[in-house]
Design a protein around this motif. Sequence first.
Motif, mmCIF file in Angstrom:
data_model
loop_
_atom_site.group_PDB
_atom_site.id
_atom_site.type_symbol
_atom_site.label_atom_id
_atom_site.label_comp_id
_atom_site.label_asym_id
_atom_site.label_seq_id
_atom_site.Cartn_x
_atom_site.Cartn_y
_atom_site.Cartn_z
ATOM 1 N N PHE A 63 -42.370 1.963 -74.141
ATOM 2 C CA PHE A 63 -42.406 1.376 -72.793
ATOM 3 C C PHE A 63 -43.785 1.608 -72.179
ATOM 4 N N GLY A 64 -44.265 0.618 -71.413
ATOM 5 C CA GLY A 64 -45.555 0.753 -70.741
ATOM 6 C C GLY A 64 -45.473 0.185 -69.341
ATOM 7 N N LYS A 65 -46.608 0.076 -68.689
ATOM 8 C CA LYS A 65 -46.645 -0.420 -67.307
ATOM 9 C C LYS A 65 -46.776 -1.943 -67.248
ATOM 10 N N GLU A 66 -47.753 -2.502 -67.985
ATOM 11 C CA GLU A 66 -48.017 -3.959 -67.964
ATOM 12 C C GLU A 66 -47.890 -4.520 -66.549
ATOM 13 N N HIS A 67 -48.532 -3.831 -65.614
ATOM 14 C CA HIS A 67 -48.352 -4.138 -64.191
ATOM 15 C C HIS A 67 -48.747 -5.568 -63.832
ATOM 16 N N VAL A 68 -49.914 -6.002 -64.319
ATOM 17 C CA VAL A 68 -50.411 -7.334 -63.930
ATOM 18 C C VAL A 68 -49.456 -8.421 -64.423
ATOM 19 N N GLU A 69 -49.048 -8.328 -65.690
ATOM 20 C CA GLU A 69 -48.135 -9.330 -66.259
ATOM 21 C C GLU A 69 -46.810 -9.363 -65.486
ATOM 22 N N ARG A 70 -46.311 -8.142 -65.166
ATOM 23 C CA ARG A 70 -45.036 -8.030 -64.444
ATOM 24 C C ARG A 70 -45.148 -8.665 -63.055
ATOM 25 N N THR A 71 -46.269 -8.415 -62.371
ATOM 26 C CA THR A 71 -46.463 -8.939 -61.016
ATOM 27 C C THR A 71 -46.604 -10.453 -61.023
ATOM 28 N N ILE A 72 -47.331 -10.975 -62.010
ATOM 29 C CA ILE A 72 -47.513 -12.432 -62.129
ATOM 30 C C ILE A 72 -46.166 -13.103 -62.398
ATOM 31 N N ARG A 73 -45.329 -12.466 -63.236
ATOM 32 C CA ARG A 73 -44.001 -13.043 -63.512
ATOM 33 C C ARG A 73 -43.181 -13.133 -62.237
ATOM 34 N N ARG A 74 -43.350 -12.148 -61.343
ATOM 35 C CA ARG A 74 -42.545 -12.122 -60.131
ATOM 36 C C ARG A 74 -43.068 -13.078 -59.053
ATOM 37 N N TYR A 75 -44.406 -13.134 -58.901
ATOM 38 C CA TYR A 75 -44.982 -13.864 -57.762
ATOM 39 C C TYR A 75 -45.744 -15.135 -58.138
ATOM 40 N N GLY A 76 -46.098 -15.296 -59.428
ATOM 41 C CA GLY A 76 -46.956 -16.417 -59.821
ATOM 42 C C GLY A 76 -48.402 -15.958 -59.996
ATOM 43 N N PRO A 77 -49.229 -16.753 -60.721
ATOM 44 C CA PRO A 77 -50.568 -16.304 -61.127
ATOM 45 C C PRO A 77 -51.537 -16.026 -59.981
ATOM 46 N N LYS A 78 -51.362 -16.668 -58.838
ATOM 47 C CA LYS A 78 -52.333 -16.482 -57.745
ATOM 48 C C LYS A 78 -52.208 -15.129 -57.043
ATOM 49 N N ILE A 79 -51.131 -14.397 -57.331
ATOM 50 C CA ILE A 79 -50.880 -13.162 -56.587
ATOM 51 C C ILE A 79 -51.997 -12.141 -56.789
ATOM 52 N N MET A 80 -52.635 -12.129 -57.967
ATOM 53 C CA MET A 80 -53.658 -11.113 -58.223
ATOM 54 C C MET A 80 -54.955 -11.389 -57.453
ATOM 55 N N GLU A 81 -55.001 -12.515 -56.738
ATOM 56 C CA GLU A 81 -56.145 -12.771 -55.850
ATOM 57 C C GLU A 81 -55.957 -12.080 -54.493
ATOM 58 N N GLU A 82 -54.732 -11.660 -54.209
ATOM 59 C CA GLU A 82 -54.462 -10.972 -52.941
ATOM 60 C C GLU A 82 -55.046 -9.557 -53.020
ATOM 61 N N PRO A 83 -55.825 -9.121 -52.021
ATOM 62 C CA PRO A 83 -56.496 -7.816 -52.093
ATOM 63 C C PRO A 83 -55.554 -6.646 -52.405
ATOM 64 N N ALA A 84 -54.381 -6.623 -51.778
ATOM 65 C CA ALA A 84 -53.465 -5.488 -51.973
ATOM 66 C C ALA A 84 -52.993 -5.409 -53.423
ATOM 67 N N PHE A 85 -52.694 -6.556 -54.027
ATOM 68 C CA PHE A 85 -52.191 -6.565 -55.403
ATOM 69 C C PHE A 85 -53.313 -6.332 -56.408
ATOM 70 N N ARG A 86 -54.500 -6.857 -56.103
ATOM 71 C CA ARG A 86 -55.642 -6.619 -56.989
ATOM 72 C C ARG A 86 -55.954 -5.122 -57.036
ATOM 73 N N SER A 87 -55.952 -4.481 -55.854
ATOM 74 C CA SER A 87 -56.230 -3.046 -55.771
ATOM 75 C C SER A 87 -55.148 -2.241 -56.503
ATOM 76 N N LEU A 88 -53.883 -2.580 -56.281
ATOM 77 C CA LEU A 88 -52.780 -1.874 -56.930
ATOM 78 C C LEU A 88 -52.898 -1.952 -58.448
ATOM 79 N N GLY A 89 -53.308 -3.138 -58.949
ATOM 80 C CA GLY A 89 -53.426 -3.339 -60.391
ATOM 81 C C GLY A 89 -54.512 -2.513 -61.047
ATOM 82 N N LEU A 90 -55.487 -2.028 -60.264
ATOM 83 C CA LEU A 90 -56.591 -1.227 -60.805
ATOM 84 C C LEU A 90 -56.326 0.277 -60.714
ATOM 85 N N MET A 91 -55.215 0.662 -60.082
ATOM 86 C CA MET A 91 -54.910 2.091 -59.933
ATOM 87 C C MET A 91 -54.380 2.662 -61.239
ATOM 88 N N MET A 92 -54.754 3.898 -61.540
ATOM 89 C CA MET A 92 -54.329 4.511 -62.805
ATOM 90 C C MET A 92 -52.809 4.568 -62.928
#
Length: 410
Positions: A63-92
């Motif tokens: 099992f892993g995090k795969e955070h970006v893929e998981r978030t895109i599946r939930r919200y759609g591809p544009k979500i990672m352009e949102e500052p809060a989600f982009r920042s969250l995706g870069l956190m360890m």
Amino acid sequence: MNEHVQTATSEPLFNPLSPEFIRNPYPHYAKMRATDPVHLTPLGVYVASRHAEASLVIRDKRFGKEHVERTIRRYGPKIMEEPAFRSLGLMMLQQDPPDHTRLRGLVVKAFTARRIEDMRPRIQQIVDETLDRIIPQGRMDLIEDFAFRLPVTVICDMLGIPEEHREAFYTRARVGGRILDPVPLSPEEIKQANEGTLISEMYFQQLFELRRKQPGDDLTTQLVQAEEDGHKLSNEELTANIILLFGAGHETTVNLIGNGLLALHRNPDQLALLKARPELITNAIEEFLRYDSSVQLTGRVALEDIDDLGGRKIPKGETVLCLLGSANHDPAVYPDHPERLDITRPNVKPLSFGGGIHFCLGAQLARIEAEIALATLLRRIPDLRLDDAVNPEWRPTFVLRGLKHLPASW
């Protein structure tokens, strides 16, 4: 009819943002453990409520995090352009190896057992100074005036945030947390999360400039120097992970202190026992972590097909949410009345700080802060009473479980 099948008209088994669930999730967890321990929610994610499955998922390399893929599946591809989600995706916290290994390696030295133990006198000083100021007033909000101030001061010390900047952090509203919940954010909530992220980014960029010119013996200086090495840390990663360290450095501790105080006052026999035997405080902290965890849930993604998790097949790419709060009440691990607060309970090993490579870096710091805060409070204000221990105001978040206010007087 199969008891695991949920009819269209029945109450959802897992409805984490309902007011009833936020007020007291534990009866709902008991039902899930008994009827559908690896529950497939209408959102298409699996929820593991027993200790065995939750403990396995947070430690197993399948099992892993795969955070970006998981978030895109939930919200759609544009979500990672949102500052809060982009920042969250870069956190360890949301990274898999090798990025997780690289980022965690940069900060782990600040959290060694020796360094944390050496902070005890400073933590005691902050608690005493806070109480010196408050005691003459005869009343306070235990969250805002006490539980919040201690860990914020400690993490400001660790990050080298100058004294003259700190008042803004003490008075800042605690509005974060919803972004971690399993229920998607509304457009308005995304907007609020973005605003908070942009304000934090702006402040920390100024702090980085200060620490480049005036290096100190602090974590920010250490990370700025790693960023200047070029290959270790990008500026975006630096900013995201400082925001993580600041947030994680106080959020869970505030909730641990608040939830622990509420639990004690709802269980007067345990409060009296701890006052009579203050040496029980270390074990009491473990029991508070188990009894009403500051962090209720953590998620992972299956990196391969899992043949059997609590009787279910989990296909590769599917999300499993581990209910840490439920695992901590599992009678298979805590057979002696898990729903009861018992500060003398033996062998308490809560999952509240997660597990595996993502085990909380600040776990020992949070324990020591809570231990000193609660022991000192009970010693110095022995007649403290809560104004409302029956219906306190909970924050409207699920993953981070904590009180909004807890008024008290003496």
